[in-house]
Write a protein that holds these residues in place. Sequence first.
Motif, PDB file in Angstrom:
ATOM      1  N   ASN A  61       0.878  -1.174   0.000  1.00  0.00           N
ATOM      2  CA  ASN A  61       0.000   0.000   0.000  1.00  0.00           C
ATOM      3  C   ASN A  61       0.916   1.224   0.000  1.00  0.00           C
ATOM      4  N   LYS A  62       0.698   2.130  -0.964  1.00  0.00           N
ATOM      5  CA  LYS A  62       1.587   3.285  -1.111  1.00  0.00           C
ATOM      6  C   LYS A  62       0.830   4.594  -0.966  1.00  0.00           C
ATOM      7  N   CYS A  63       1.540   5.616  -0.490  1.00  0.00           N
ATOM      8  CA  CYS A  63       1.035   6.980  -0.488  1.00  0.00           C
ATOM      9  C   CYS A  63       1.704   7.714  -1.651  1.00  0.00           C
ATOM     10  N   ALA A  64       0.895   8.427  -2.420  1.00  0.00           N
ATOM     11  CA  ALA A  64       1.426   9.202  -3.546  1.00  0.00           C
ATOM     12  C   ALA A  64       1.024  10.660  -3.359  1.00  0.00           C
ATOM     13  N   LYS A  65       1.843  11.572  -3.886  1.00  0.00           N
ATOM     14  CA  LYS A  65       1.604  13.008  -3.721  1.00  0.00           C
ATOM     15  C   LYS A  65       0.385  13.477  -4.510  1.00  0.00           C
ATOM     16  N   CYS A  66      -0.375  14.402  -3.907  1.00  0.00           N
ATOM     17  CA  CYS A  66      -1.454  15.091  -4.621  1.00  0.00           C
ATOM     18  C   CYS A  66      -0.818  16.047  -5.624  1.00  0.00           C
ATOM     19  N   LYS A  67      -1.633  16.585  -6.537  1.00  0.00           N
ATOM     20  CA  LYS A  67      -1.135  17.596  -7.477  1.00  0.00           C
ATOM     21  C   LYS A  67      -0.629  18.805  -6.693  1.00  0.00           C
ATOM     22  N   ALA A  68       0.221  19.610  -7.316  1.00  0.00           N
ATOM     23  CA  ALA A  68       0.903  20.725  -6.637  1.00  0.00           C
ATOM     24  C   ALA A  68      -0.055  21.739  -6.017  1.00  0.00           C
ATOM     25  N   ASP A  69      -1.213  22.006  -6.642  1.00  0.00           N
ATOM     26  CA  ASP A  69      -2.149  23.021  -6.132  1.00  0.00           C
ATOM     27  C   ASP A  69      -3.126  22.456  -5.102  1.00  0.00           C
ATOM     28  N   CYS A  70      -2.998  21.175  -4.797  1.00  0.00           N
ATOM     29  CA  CYS A  70      -3.943  20.462  -3.944  1.00  0.00           C
ATOM     30  C   CYS A  70      -3.339  20.194  -2.558  1.00  0.00           C
ATOM     31  N   LYS A  81      -9.285  19.431  -0.903  1.00  0.00           N
ATOM     32  CA  LYS A  81      -8.989  20.745  -0.313  1.00  0.00           C
ATOM     33  C   LYS A  81      -7.797  21.324  -1.071  1.00  0.00           C
ATOM     34  N   CYS A  82      -7.938  22.588  -1.477  1.00  0.00           N
ATOM     35  CA  CYS A  82      -6.888  23.224  -2.280  1.00  0.00           C
ATOM     36  C   CYS A  82      -5.916  23.997  -1.409  1.00  0.00           C
ATOM     37  N   LYS A  83      -4.732  24.238  -1.971  1.00  0.00           N
ATOM     38  CA  LYS A  83      -3.752  25.085  -1.299  1.00  0.00           C
ATOM     39  C   LYS A  83      -4.222  26.533  -1.366  1.00  0.00           C
ATOM     40  N   SER A  84      -3.652  27.382  -0.532  1.00  0.00           N
ATOM     41  CA  SER A  84      -4.017  28.794  -0.446  1.00  0.00           C
ATOM     42  C   SER A  84      -3.969  29.462  -1.818  1.00  0.00           C
ATOM     43  N   GLY A  85      -4.987  30.257  -2.125  1.00  0.00           N
ATOM     44  CA  GLY A  85      -5.039  30.976  -3.400  1.00  0.00           C
ATOM     45  C   GLY A  85      -5.813  30.240  -4.477  1.00  0.00           C
ATOM     46  N   PHE A  86      -6.280  29.010  -4.186  1.00  0.00           N
ATOM     47  CA  PHE A  86      -7.039  28.228  -5.164  1.00  0.00           C
ATOM     48  C   PHE A  86      -8.417  27.906  -4.609  1.00  0.00           C
ATOM     49  N   TYR A  87      -9.396  27.765  -5.519  1.00  0.00           N
ATOM     50  CA  TYR A  87     -10.772  27.450  -5.149  1.00  0.00           C
ATOM     51  C   TYR A  87     -11.115  26.051  -5.643  1.00  0.00           C
ATOM     52  N   LEU A  94      -8.838  25.663  -8.815  1.00  0.00           N
ATOM     53  CA  LEU A  94      -8.865  26.708  -9.842  1.00  0.00           C
ATOM     54  C   LEU A  94      -8.464  28.042  -9.244  1.00  0.00           C
ATOM     55  N   GLU A  95      -7.800  28.894 -10.056  1.00  0.00           N
ATOM     56  CA  GLU A  95      -7.446  30.239  -9.593  1.00  0.00           C
ATOM     57  C   GLU A  95      -8.670  31.132  -9.556  1.00  0.00           C
ATOM     58  N   LYS A  96      -9.629  30.916 -10.464  1.00  0.00           N
ATOM     59  CA  LYS A  96     -10.900  31.653 -10.428  1.00  0.00           C
ATOM     60  C   LYS A  96     -12.023  30.718 -10.817  1.00  0.00           C
ATOM     61  N   CYS A  97     -13.205  31.015 -10.332  1.00  0.00           N
ATOM     62  CA  CYS A  97     -14.351  30.133 -10.538  1.00  0.00           C
ATOM     63  C   CYS A  97     -14.939  30.301 -11.937  1.00  0.00           C
ATOM     64  N   PRO A  98     -15.546  29.231 -12.481  1.00  0.00           N
ATOM     65  CA  PRO A  98     -16.188  29.319 -13.798  1.00  0.00           C
ATOM     66  C   PRO A  98     -17.382  30.282 -13.775  1.00  0.00           C
ATOM     67  N   ASP A  99     -17.796  30.736 -14.965  1.00  0.00           N
ATOM     68  CA  ASP A  99     -18.960  31.621 -15.090  1.00  0.00           C
ATOM     69  C   ASP A  99     -20.177  30.974 -14.431  1.00  0.00           C
ATOM     70  N   GLY A 100     -20.993  31.801 -13.777  1.00  0.00           N
ATOM     71  CA  GLY A 100     -22.194  31.314 -13.112  1.00  0.00           C
ATOM     72  C   GLY A 100     -21.953  30.845 -11.694  1.00  0.00           C
ATOM     73  N   LEU A 101     -20.676  30.817 -11.276  1.00  0.00           N
ATOM     74  CA  LEU A 101     -20.332  30.436  -9.907  1.00  0.00           C
ATOM     75  C   LEU A 101     -19.552  31.572  -9.268  1.00  0.00           C
ATOM     76  N   GLU A 102     -19.513  31.582  -7.946  1.00  0.00           N
ATOM     77  CA  GLU A 102     -18.752  32.610  -7.243  1.00  0.00           C
ATOM     78  C   GLU A 102     -17.775  31.973  -6.266  1.00  0.00           C
ATOM     79  N   ALA A 103     -16.694  32.687  -6.013  1.00  0.00           N
ATOM     80  CA  ALA A 103     -15.669  32.219  -5.085  1.00  0.00           C
ATOM     81  C   ALA A 103     -16.136  32.491  -3.659  1.00  0.00           C
TER      82      ALA A 103
END
Length: 182
Positions: A61-70, A81-87, A94-103
């Motif tokens: 059983n192995k642990c692997a790293k999440c993506k850099a922004d995660c 859960k994202c790192k600081s500055g991401f939604y 994401l750095e900003k939310c898609p249209d129709g959604l808010e941060a």
Amino acid sequence: VHPNVSQGCQGGCATCSDYNGCLSCKPRLFFVLERIGMKQIGVCLSSCPSGYYGTRYPDINKCAKCKADCDTCFTRNFCTKCKSGFYLYSGKCLEKCPDGLEANNHTMECTSIVHCETSEWSPWSPCMKKGKTCGFKRGNEVRVKEIIQHPSARGNPCPATTESRKCIVQRKRCQKEGKGTK
């Protein structure tokens, strides 16, 4: 068994070496490489640390790293859960939310925009002046509506919830208290 490999290991290791720490883990534990300065050592944990996700294989059983922004993830491609500055939105950071959604800066997630909702207007109140319904000709009547749903940051704001208008009544005298109550 290699001369540097030991079976008498500490902390959940099945096999280990003096230089590299754990080489394999006891059943159900996760193998993780931890960096200490320039050196990496193997450790065995009951669950993966923050920034890692666990994958179970028949032999290890192995642990692997999440993506850099995660910050925490369920799999490499599904962040929880994202790192600081991401939604967070649908498992992605994401750095900003898609249209129709808010941060949402409190939860750091992209959420649906919620508009204000109110009830219908109440009936107009009786015509009154200074809290009384008698002893005057001109007064005011009021009606109200309740807020059913408060808006989110980018949602349509709530309208006024009270209205007042002038009214005229046929002047009637106020009865004196204590007299004419029967």
